[in-house]
Design a protein around this motif. Structure first.
Motif, short mmCIF file in Angstrom:
data_model
loop_
_atom_site.label_atom_id
_atom_site.label_comp_id
_atom_site.label_asym_id
_atom_site.label_seq_id
_atom_site.Cartn_x
_atom_site.Cartn_y
_atom_site.Cartn_z
N HIS A 47 0.81 -1.22 0.00
CA HIS A 47 0.00 0.00 0.00
C HIS A 47 0.84 1.27 0.00
N ASN A 48 2.08 1.17 0.41
CA ASN A 48 2.90 2.39 0.45
C ASN A 48 4.20 2.29 -0.33
N GLU A 49 4.45 1.16 -1.00
CA GLU A 49 5.71 1.03 -1.74
C GLU A 49 5.56 0.11 -2.94
N VAL A 50 6.23 0.50 -4.03
CA VAL A 50 6.25 -0.32 -5.24
C VAL A 50 7.68 -0.35 -5.78
N GLU A 51 8.09 -1.53 -6.25
CA GLU A 51 9.39 -1.69 -6.90
C GLU A 51 9.17 -2.40 -8.22
N LEU A 52 9.74 -1.85 -9.29
CA LEU A 52 9.66 -2.48 -10.61
C LEU A 52 10.89 -2.16 -11.41
N SER A 53 11.03 -2.81 -12.55
CA SER A 53 12.23 -2.61 -13.37
C SER A 53 11.90 -2.74 -14.85
N ILE A 54 12.87 -2.28 -15.62
CA ILE A 54 12.81 -2.46 -17.07
C ILE A 54 14.22 -2.79 -17.53
N ALA A 55 14.35 -3.84 -18.33
CA ALA A 55 15.67 -4.25 -18.83
C ALA A 55 16.03 -3.41 -20.04
N ASN A 56 17.31 -3.26 -20.26
CA ASN A 56 17.80 -2.54 -21.44
C ASN A 56 17.82 -3.52 -22.61
N ILE A 57 16.63 -3.73 -23.19
CA ILE A 57 16.49 -4.64 -24.32
C ILE A 57 16.16 -3.84 -25.57
N LYS A 58 16.35 -4.44 -26.72
CA LYS A 58 16.22 -3.75 -28.00
C LYS A 58 14.91 -2.96 -28.14
N ARG A 59 13.79 -3.52 -27.71
CA ARG A 59 12.50 -2.86 -27.92
C ARG A 59 12.34 -1.55 -27.16
N VAL A 60 13.18 -1.30 -26.14
CA VAL A 60 13.08 -0.04 -25.38
C VAL A 60 14.31 0.85 -25.54
N GLN A 61 15.22 0.49 -26.45
CA GLN A 61 16.46 1.24 -26.60
C GLN A 61 16.31 2.46 -27.50
N ASN A 62 17.15 3.43 -27.21
CA ASN A 62 17.25 4.62 -28.06
C ASN A 62 18.36 4.40 -29.10
N HIS A 63 18.70 5.45 -29.81
CA HIS A 63 19.66 5.35 -30.90
C HIS A 63 21.10 5.10 -30.43
N ILE A 64 21.40 5.24 -29.13
CA ILE A 64 22.75 4.98 -28.62
C ILE A 64 22.80 3.73 -27.74
N GLY A 65 21.72 2.94 -27.75
CA GLY A 65 21.72 1.66 -27.06
C GLY A 65 21.33 1.70 -25.60
N GLY A 66 20.90 2.85 -25.11
CA GLY A 66 20.43 2.95 -23.73
C GLY A 66 18.92 2.86 -23.67
N VAL A 67 18.37 2.79 -22.46
CA VAL A 67 16.91 2.80 -22.31
C VAL A 67 16.40 4.16 -22.80
N HIS A 68 15.43 4.13 -23.68
CA HIS A 68 14.85 5.35 -24.25
C HIS A 68 14.22 6.21 -23.15
N ALA A 69 14.26 7.50 -23.34
CA ALA A 69 13.71 8.45 -22.37
C ALA A 69 12.24 8.16 -22.07
N ILE A 70 11.48 7.80 -23.07
CA ILE A 70 10.06 7.53 -22.86
C ILE A 70 9.86 6.23 -22.09
N ALA A 71 10.70 5.24 -22.32
CA ALA A 71 10.61 3.99 -21.54
C ALA A 71 10.93 4.25 -20.08
N ALA A 72 11.89 5.13 -19.81
CA ALA A 72 12.22 5.50 -18.43
C ALA A 72 11.05 6.24 -17.79
N SER A 73 10.41 7.10 -18.55
CA SER A 73 9.23 7.81 -18.05
C SER A 73 8.08 6.85 -17.78
N LEU A 74 7.92 5.86 -18.65
CA LEU A 74 6.91 4.82 -18.43
C LEU A 74 7.15 4.11 -17.11
N LEU A 75 8.39 3.80 -16.82
CA LEU A 75 8.74 3.12 -15.57
C LEU A 75 8.35 3.99 -14.38
#
Length: 162
Positions: A47-75
């Motif tokens: 009720h007061n805490e959440v933990e989640l993650s997103i892997a740096n995989i091709k479908r969420v990468q930007n043009h330099i191979g990092g997690v895309h800004a929008i994917a980070a915002s989604l997280l």
């Protein structure tokens, strides 16, 4: 005060520990399709805490191979929305009013998100007919650093009766 979402989460936690993350992720991604597309993984919901993650995989990468800004915002939006949504009464709608995201440096590898609500915020959500709160979230990358800073403004309003 329990709502439908928190009751389902409670039932998941009655099952063996090994399946919690899988079932929490399936539950969330069945409702938030883009989170499923991006392979967001839930690790903990209370009720007061959440933990989640997103892997740096091709479908969420930007043009330099990092997690895309929008994917980070989604997280960030997902983490704050889940912890907020665990507490909004079923008679009300949770609504994201605004999000502030500051990108301070390049993200390295996958990302972890932790969002928390204070006892005061929990009381406010359950006692006021409508309102809004700022829900902070900490995003860390595989280096252990916080490459972005996020703050989400979530509101709750009564559902319109049909």
């Amino acid at each position: 005060m329990a709502n439908k979402f928190s009751k389902v989460v409670k039932n998941i936690y009655r099952l063996p520990t090994f399946c919690h993350s899988y079932l929490l992720t399936k539950l969330f991604c069945s409702q938030v399709k883009y989170a499923g597309t991006s392979k967001v993984t839930l690790h903990k919901i209370t009720h007061n805490e959440v933990e989640l993650s997103i892997a740096n995989i091709k479908r969420v990468q930007n043009h330099i191979g990092g997690v895309h800004a929008i994917a980070a915002s989604l997280l960030a939006e997902s983490a704050t929305g889940i912890v907020f949504g665990m507490n909004v009464p079923d008679s009300h709608l949770p609504l994201l009013k605004s999000m502030t995201v500051n990108y301070n440096r390049r993200m390295q590898g996958g990302l972890q998100a932790k969002a928390n609500l204070s006892q005061e915020q929990l009381s406010q959500i359950t006692s006021e007919e409508k309102g809004d709160i700022l829900v902070p979230v900490v995003i860390t990358d595989e280096s252990g650093q916080e490459p972005i800073e996020c703050l989400m403004n979530w509101a709750w309003v009564p559902k319109k009766r049909s």
